[in-house]
Design an enzyme around this catalytic site. Structure first.
Site, PDB file in Angstrom:
ATOM      1  CE  LYS A  34      -2.131  -1.120   3.816  1.00 20.53           C
ATOM      2  NZ  LYS A  34      -1.496  -2.438   4.024  1.00 20.53           N
ATOM      3  CB  THR A  35       3.560   2.348   2.273  1.00 24.83           C
ATOM      4  OG1 THR A  35       2.694   2.180   3.406  1.00 24.83           O
ATOM      5  CG2 THR A  35       4.392   3.603   2.460  1.00 24.83           C
ATOM      6  CG  ASP A 214       0.512   4.836   4.376  1.00 23.73           C
ATOM      7  OD1 ASP A 214      -0.332   3.922   4.261  1.00 23.73           O
ATOM      8  OD2 ASP A 214       1.740   4.628   4.374  1.00 23.73           O
ATOM      9  CD  GLU A 215      -0.152   2.736   8.603  1.00 21.87           C
ATOM     10  OE1 GLU A 215      -1.091   2.046   9.063  1.00 21.87           O
ATOM     11  OE2 GLU A 215       0.998   2.300   8.411  1.00 21.87           O
ATOM     12  CD  GLN A 245      -1.408  -3.324   9.146  1.00 21.18           C
ATOM     13  OE1 GLN A 245      -0.414  -2.778   9.580  1.00 21.18           O
ATOM     14  NE2 GLN A 245      -1.557  -3.598   7.856  1.00 21.18           N
ATOM     15  NE  ARG A 591       4.053  -4.000  11.073  1.00 21.77           N
ATOM     16  CZ  ARG A 591       3.520  -3.593   9.935  1.00 21.77           C
ATOM     17  NH1 ARG A 591       4.106  -2.685   9.204  1.00 21.77           N
ATOM     18  NH2 ARG A 591       2.390  -4.099   9.495  1.00 21.77           N
TER      19      ARG A 591
END
Ligand code: ATP
Ligand code: MG
Length: 684
Positions: A34-35, A214-215, A245, A591
């Protein structure tokens, strides 16, 4: 450099990063790119001639922003950038916005940003009886839900509500009077400015024609509304996120923002990404098993693309010291084998667990940086220095003046300060200017002869320094130490050496800042650091330690997560939410790129006592250890079974289906039906 950077993306990612006009939603699991997709989109937009200054990219932490900047700028042809695109945290954007538009609220733009510690002190001064932490949270919630003082006063019912409303009012007055803003104001005030001024909203939305976030799963109501204003004239808003998340529910983030995005905007293009490029299949498999235990989720599919990889390592230790020793050993081996320290991180759910880690890594001589959590700028000696610098740049700052007028000790007590403050309020003249402009005789009637002399000298020194600073920022830094002996005042204090080391670190940092940014001034520096919640600029090659919250969006080749014990992870009770804890587990596991090590202990020293602990349910839920007795026992649920729940009491199972290692049950509790996971009930 050309558009061939698109070739490193898969088809869906390419489609998303070449999307130009209209709202775009990328909803996808961890590590699915995504990022990467939005940083590529940033580069793509610039490569087709869109003005970089018209693109705004927002995220949540400074570290995430820095990494995105690095990724994006690698792809951009430097000849195309006159003004770099703005890529920063929401709060940084708020700060820049307020610097330009604070006058819309009839306030000056030389405001000071206060941190949580300042906020606590102000609130404690207003009301000593209430629990400060409670009020701090309440006020934050009010602001994030856009409730004004009047709203809260009107709604207050109980005595406690009224008391809190009263503190809120006084706190806001105090901020206004001293021209202070708190972190929440950095979002709230821009929104209020835009809300009252449609014309300005249009102008701003024409300035930022392409907005990316983002996020997005962690935005709250206020951020949602602010974004709406920012893109009001074009709706070119691209958001990316993952419902699994969402980890800021406790701070008012609402997953609804991402789930309802297609309703909030018209003609939304939705892109799904279903491949994970980050973690080995083994890591991904355990992360997926864990999150499958959550009921409240969309349930996306996420496939691995890498290789099977090593099994997840599980460490069982007697106590935290043994746990740290094992980590030190492992990490030392990795470093000796040539692994880079920046590829290694240790995560924890509860900040306090960092203490034993820090101790162990200090002893072992392995450099580490602690991201978030304990903040470098929150240390008293650094905050004092900052207060000095603030009063030098801004004499109106009564708040900072009071903090440092007696540091080092000059014999100015609280009574004297109270008198000065009362006079300052009465005359509307800041304390600093009052001392400077009043004749000695006049001042003596307020604070006495001895204090008058001390205060006059103090104020003169500050003014002199201000002049020096105008000439040279570096000379100013030397002159500062000569004037106040600030550093040497820690000469014979317990832990003075530590504090002096911090002061040196800080001085080195500020010198470096001026060297690198000769056109910027002390005020810019102060603004910059009030937004920095990490000390990572201070060290180079070191491993990272951080809370899971701070690790969002990041990835590490070798990842360790400690404290997998019931009560520490998941945190239980006290308003904690097991599904959010599990999402934190999912964030933590995902992560990891190549290796994941999880650790639990039999006992920890915490809050002054040693406590026995049992291992986290997440270990069995993720399939890392054989299901505990409880889960095995519950694995045979059938319709008609009678079960007991701690809160809902006795009920009868009406439906059951598999959910990971356990069962999703529909239970009829005396007429009301609820969906409950089998590990939360016992069979009768
Ligand atoms: P998170 O949900 O944790 O924020 P994310 O969806 O933002 O994750 P990224 O950080 O963008 O994921 O990507 C994860 C990793 O996968 C990065 O190392 C990235 O470079 C890599 N990656 C992403 N897409 C691809 C691709 N198409 N081919 C190869 N590698 C990729
Ligand atoms: Mg990401």
């Amino acid at each position: 450099m050309s558009e061939n950077f698109l070739s490193t993306l898969n088809e869906s990612q390419q489609k998303a990063s070449q999307h130009i006009d209209g709202p775009l939603l990328i909803l996808a699991g961890a590590g699915s790119g995504k990022t990467k997709t939005i940083t590529t989109r940033l580069a793509y937009l610039i490569s087709i001639g869109i003005d970089p200054a018209s693109i705004l990219t927002l995220t949540f932490t400074n570290k995430a922003a820095a990494e995105m900047r690095e990724r994006a700028f690698k792809l951009i042809n430097p000849n195309l950038i006159n003004t770099p695109p703005l890529l920063c945290t929401f709060h940084k954007f708020g700060l820049l916005f307020l610097k330009m538009h604070m006058h819309e609220l009839n306030r000056k733009n030389n405001f000071i940003i206060i941190d949580t510690d300042d906020k606590k002190r102000i609130i404690k001064n207003i009301d000593k009886d209430l629990t400060t932490a409670l009020v701090v949270n309440e006020i934050s919630k009010f602001k994030n839900n856009i409730f004004s003082v009047e709203d809260i006063k009107d709604a207050a019912q109980s005595k406690l509500d009224k008391q809190i409303a009263d503190v809120y009012e006084k706190y806001e007055i105090y901020l206004l009077k001293n021209n202070l803003v708190d972190f929440d104001d950095l979002l709230l005030l821009p929104y209020l400015i835009l809300k009252q001024n449609d014309e300005l909203s249009k102008v701003i939305s024409q300035k930022y024609l392409y907005i990316m976030v983002d996020e997005y799963q962690d935005t709250n109501e206020l951020q949602y509304k602010l974004l709406q204003k920012l893109c009001c004239s074009h709706n070119n808003l691209c958001v990316v996120g993952d419902d699994d998340q969402s980890i800021y529910g406790w701070r008012g983030a609402t997953i609804k923002n991402i789930l309802n995005f297609t309703e909030h905007y018209e003609n939304v293009v939705v892109v799904k990404l279903e491949e994970n490029y980050r973690s080995t299949d083994t890591i991904l498999d355990h992360a997926n098993q864990l999150i499958e235990h959550n009921r409240d989720r969309l349930g996306k599919s996420l496939r691995g693309t890498r290789f099977k990889g090593d099994s997840v390592k599980l460490y069982e230790s007697h106590d935290e010291n043994e746990e740290t020793r094992k980590l030190v050993n492992d990490i030392r081996k990795l470093l000796i084998a040539g692994e880079s320290a920046s590829d290694i991180a240790i995560l924890f759910r509860v900040n306090a667990l960092s203490r034993s880690l820090e101790e162990g890594f200090n002893k072992a001589g392995i450099p580490y940086k602690l991201i978030g959590g304990m903040k470098f700028y929150e240390r008293a000696e650094i905050k004092d220095l900052i207060a000095y610098f603030r009063i030098i740049t801004n004499p109106n700052d009564n708040f900072s003046f009071k903090r440092i007028v007696n540091k080092p000790k000059r014999g100015i007590g609280k009574t004297t300060l109270d008198k000065l403050e009362a006079k300052s309020i009465e005359t509307k003249i800041p304390i600093f200017n009052l001392i400077e402009s009043y004749e000695d005789d006049e001042l003596i009637t307020i604070v006495g002869k001895k204090n008058t002399k001390t205060l006059k000298t103090f104020v003169e020194s500050i003014s002199k320094l201000r002049d020096v600073m105008e000439d040279s920022k570096i000379v100013f830094l030397d002159a500062f130490e000569d004037t106040f002996d600030y550093r040497s005042s820690y000469d014979s204090v317990p832990d003075g050496e530590d504090r002096k080391a911090n002061i040196d670190e800080f001085s080195g940092y500020i010198r470096d800042y001026f060297k690198q940014n000769p056109h910027l001034n002390l005020e810019d520096f102060l603004n910059e650091i009030s937004l920095e919640s990490e000390q990572d600029k201070m060290f180079n090659e070191s491993i990272s330690m951080m809370s899971i919250h701070a690790s969002k969006g990041l990835e590490y080749k070798h990842l360790f997560c400690i404290g997998l014990e019931e009560g520490f992870f998941p945190i239980i009770g006290d308003g904690s939410n097991i599904e959010e804890e599990r999402r934190l587990g999912y964030v933590a596991f995902t992560r990891a790129m190549d290796n994941l090590t999880l650790s639990f202990v039999h006992s920890r020293f915490y809050k002054g006592k040693r406590t026995s602990l049992t291992k986290s349910r997440f270990l069995s839920e993720s399939g890392l250890i054989k299901g505990s007795l409880k889960i095995e026992r519950t694995s045979a649920f059938r319709n008609g079974d009678v079960v007991v729940h701690k809160i809902f009491g006795m009920g009868r199972v009406e439906k059951s289906s598999r959910a990971g290692k356990e069962y999703k049950l529909t239970i009829n509790f005396g007429g009301s039906k609820r969906d409950i996971l089998s590990s939360f009930v016992e069979k009768k």
